[in-house]
Design an enzyme around this catalytic site. Structure first.
Site, PDB file in Angstrom:
ATOM      1  N   TYR A  62      12.315  -4.862  23.846  1.00  0.00           N
ATOM      2  CA  TYR A  62      13.039  -4.802  25.126  1.00  0.00           C
ATOM      3  C   TYR A  62      14.512  -4.427  24.921  1.00  0.00           C
ATOM      4  O   TYR A  62      15.380  -4.853  25.671  1.00  0.00           O
ATOM      5  CB  TYR A  62      12.895  -6.117  25.900  1.00  0.00           C
ATOM      6  CG  TYR A  62      11.441  -6.534  26.008  1.00  0.00           C
ATOM      7  CD1 TYR A  62      10.587  -5.867  26.886  1.00  0.00           C
ATOM      8  CD2 TYR A  62      10.898  -7.528  25.195  1.00  0.00           C
ATOM      9  CE1 TYR A  62       9.242  -6.196  26.951  1.00  0.00           C
ATOM     10  CE2 TYR A  62       9.555  -7.861  25.253  1.00  0.00           C
ATOM     11  CZ  TYR A  62       8.743  -7.199  26.140  1.00  0.00           C
ATOM     12  OH  TYR A  62       7.406  -7.516  26.205  1.00  0.00           O
TER      13      TYR A  62
ATOM     14  N   CYS B  84      31.364  -0.632  33.843  1.00  0.00           N
ATOM     15  CA  CYS B  84      32.082  -1.228  34.970  1.00  0.00           C
ATOM     16  C   CYS B  84      31.218  -2.249  35.702  1.00  0.00           C
ATOM     17  O   CYS B  84      30.826  -2.048  36.860  1.00  0.00           O
ATOM     18  CB  CYS B  84      32.525  -0.136  35.919  1.00  0.00           C
ATOM     19  SG  CYS B  84      33.260   1.218  35.021  1.00  0.00           S
TER      20      CYS B  84
ATOM     21  N   ARG C 151      19.167  -6.911  27.965  1.00  0.00           N
ATOM     22  CA  ARG C 151      18.668  -8.289  28.062  1.00  0.00           C
ATOM     23  C   ARG C 151      19.751  -9.317  28.402  1.00  0.00           C
ATOM     24  O   ARG C 151      19.514 -10.190  29.236  1.00  0.00           O
ATOM     25  CB  ARG C 151      17.911  -8.692  26.791  1.00  0.00           C
ATOM     26  CG  ARG C 151      16.652  -7.857  26.540  1.00  0.00           C
ATOM     27  CD  ARG C 151      15.813  -8.421  25.404  1.00  0.00           C
ATOM     28  NE  ARG C 151      15.166  -9.651  25.760  1.00  0.00           N
ATOM     29  CZ  ARG C 151      15.495 -10.847  25.327  1.00  0.00           C
ATOM     30  NH1 ARG C 151      16.471 -10.993  24.446  1.00  0.00           N
ATOM     31  NH2 ARG C 151      14.864 -11.913  25.749  1.00  0.00           N
TER      32      ARG C 151
HETATM   33  C1  LIG Z   1       5.060  -7.785  28.683  1.00  0.00           C
HETATM   34  C2  LIG Z   1       3.630  -8.093  28.511  1.00  0.00           C
HETATM   35  C3  LIG Z   1       3.129  -8.441  27.258  1.00  0.00           C
HETATM   36  C4  LIG Z   1       3.996  -8.618  26.028  1.00  0.00           C
HETATM   37  O1  LIG Z   1       4.805  -9.737  26.088  1.00  0.00           O
HETATM   38  P1  LIG Z   1       5.628 -10.231  24.783  1.00  0.00           P
HETATM   39  O2  LIG Z   1       6.381 -11.387  25.258  1.00  0.00           O
HETATM   40  O3  LIG Z   1       6.515  -9.094  24.374  1.00  0.00           O
HETATM   41  O4  LIG Z   1       4.632 -10.554  23.728  1.00  0.00           O
HETATM   42  C5  LIG Z   1       1.770  -8.651  27.138  1.00  0.00           C
HETATM   43  N1  LIG Z   1       0.930  -8.526  28.208  1.00  0.00           N
HETATM   44  C6  LIG Z   1       1.381  -8.194  29.435  1.00  0.00           C
HETATM   45  C7  LIG Z   1       0.424  -8.075  30.548  1.00  0.00           C
HETATM   46  C8  LIG Z   1       2.746  -7.979  29.625  1.00  0.00           C
HETATM   47  O5  LIG Z   1       3.184  -7.670  30.843  1.00  0.00           O
END
Ligand SMILES: *Cc1c(COP(=O)(O)O)cnc(C)c1O
Length: 404
Positions: free
Chosen positions: A367, A338, A307
């Site tokens: 994530y 690297c 992240r």
């Molecule tokens: C990534 C995603 C989520 C989850 O998002 P958060 O920010 O982790 O709550 C929900 N719905 C869809 C369609 C996504 O792509």
């Protein structure tokens, strides 16, 4: 997860003992925190009575999914891999929704075969493909259509998904056309309007705007949706400055919406459920002294936690053992990879650190592991789950031999 005197603990276990026993980098999750998050999420939306589908892409660990299932959640998946994993974790097909802009025929076929709750389509082409495959199977398939509400989520641009320049969902006009098309189809059963405007949202305004857009389009369409899937995106407090999204307020906004349209609400939270349940423990390999800053070279890197490199996201770093010292140098916490983007955080006031000390990178439950890779041919880290004083290995560090 907190300090007891100078030592950092995860539930009843001293974190530095874990670091020594299981080696680093090491992902540690607290079951209690997970349980608390899920219960407080449910409590906040009690009056809405939603179906909560955990976003598997935020953390796809099989044993964590199993715990999440036991706590009553369904799943939101974005690939056949995640769908198989969710089913393997025992999540019932009628609690699974499938999102994503590019589902292949193979993925759609599998979802149809498993009779999941909804395939949320994101384009006209996808609706046609679902219809074609359903026809072959002589089935009528439940779908949702994802609307792009053109709403600014006021979050990092890299994790914004609800504006018209983003690839997600369909425009209002395309949406209305697809409703007309679906009504005439013998093989698709349109049940849901879905949206997801982005991630790490800390302000209620974007959700309020999004609900306004939904009201308008539902009114225009005169269509009765059995479900409205509001997606996820609820933000967490990475900076530890007590800034949260006000879930009660969001719940209230949804209740106002539900007064006008009777429908079942679906949520797809990932980060809000799992984000603050995990830390990444790492050991300092070297300290490289510079003129005005010291590079703290950790054994964790961007392959373990991407992240910061990918989004410029900030994760707090804390020592596993607190001391009453203060360095007057700037510390830059970096990994061994690297790439110049392989850095986690620059810290001004930190306690004095030495080589071999352990630190924890905070709030990596979402994530973190799911975005990890084998870049630089580095094995993926061990993950453990702590429940009181019980320690369970839920993913074993990749073996270098297998990797090579
Ligand atoms: C990534 C995603 C989520 C989850 O998002 P958060 O920010 O982790 O709550 C929900 N719905 C869809 C369609 C996504 O792509």
């Amino acid at each position: 997860m907190r300090y007891k005197k100078e030592n950092f603990f995860i539930e009843k276990v001293k974190a530095s003992i874990l670091a020594k026993k299981y080696s680093t980098p090491l992902y540690c999750y607290s079951y209690r925190k997970l349980n608390e998050n899920i219960n407080s999420f449910k409590r906040s939306f009690k009056s809405v009575n939603p179906l909560i589908c955990f976003s598997v892409k935020s953390n796809a660990n099989k044993l964590l999914l199993n715990e999440i299932r036991k706590l009553g959640l369904g799943a939101d998946v974005v690939s056949i891999g995640e769908l198989v994993r969710a089913l393997k974790a025992g999540i019932k097909p009628n609690k699974i929704v499938f999102s994503g802009v590019g589902k292949t025929s193979k993925e759609i076929n599998y979802a149809i075969q498993k009779k999941i709750l909804l395939i949320n389509a994101e384009s006209k082409s996808e609706v046609l493909e679902i219809e074609r495959l359903a026809k072959i199977k002589k089935r009528k398939v439940n779908i949702g259509i994802r609307l792009n509400p053109n709403t600014d989520a006021k979050t990092l641009s890299q994790i914004s998904t609800g504006k018209k320049e983003n690839k997600f969902g369909v425009s209002e006009k395309a949406f209305l056309d697809l409703i007309i098309y679906s009504k005439k189809s013998n093989f698709i059963n349109l049940k849901c309007l879905s949206v997801h405007i982005g991630s790490q949202i800390l302000n209620n305004k974007p959700y309020e705007k999004m609900l306004k857009v939904l009201e308008k389009i539902i009114h225009k369409s005169k269509f009765n949706f059995e479900y409205i899937d509001l997606g996820g995106g609820m933000g967490i407090d990475y900076d530890n400055n007590k800034k949260y999204l006000n879930l009660q307020k969001y719940s209230h906004q949804i209740n106002e919406f539900l007064k006008k349209y009777k429908t079942k609400i679906i949520f797809e939270p990932g980060r809000a459920i799992i984000g603050n349940t995990g830390i990444l423990i790492s050991q300092i390999i070297y300290i490289k002294e510079g003129d005005n800053k010291n590079f703290i070279i950790l054994d964790a890197a961007m392959n373990d936690l991407m992240r910061p490199a990918l989004y410029n996201a900030k994760h707090r770093i804390i020592p596993l053992k607190k001391t009453n010292t203060k360095s007057n140098k700037i510390y830059e916490f970096v990994g061994p990879i690297c790439e110049s983007t392989d850095k986690f955080l620059t810290q001004k006031k930190f306690q004095k650190l030495k080589e071999k000390d352990f630190v924890a990178i905070c709030d990596v439950g979402a994530y973190g592991m799911s975005l990890s890779s084998n870049y630089n041919l580095r094995p993926k880290a061990t993950e453990i789950l702590i429940k009181n004083s019980k320690i369970q290995i839920i993913y074993k560090r990749q073996n270098l031999k297998d990797l090579i």
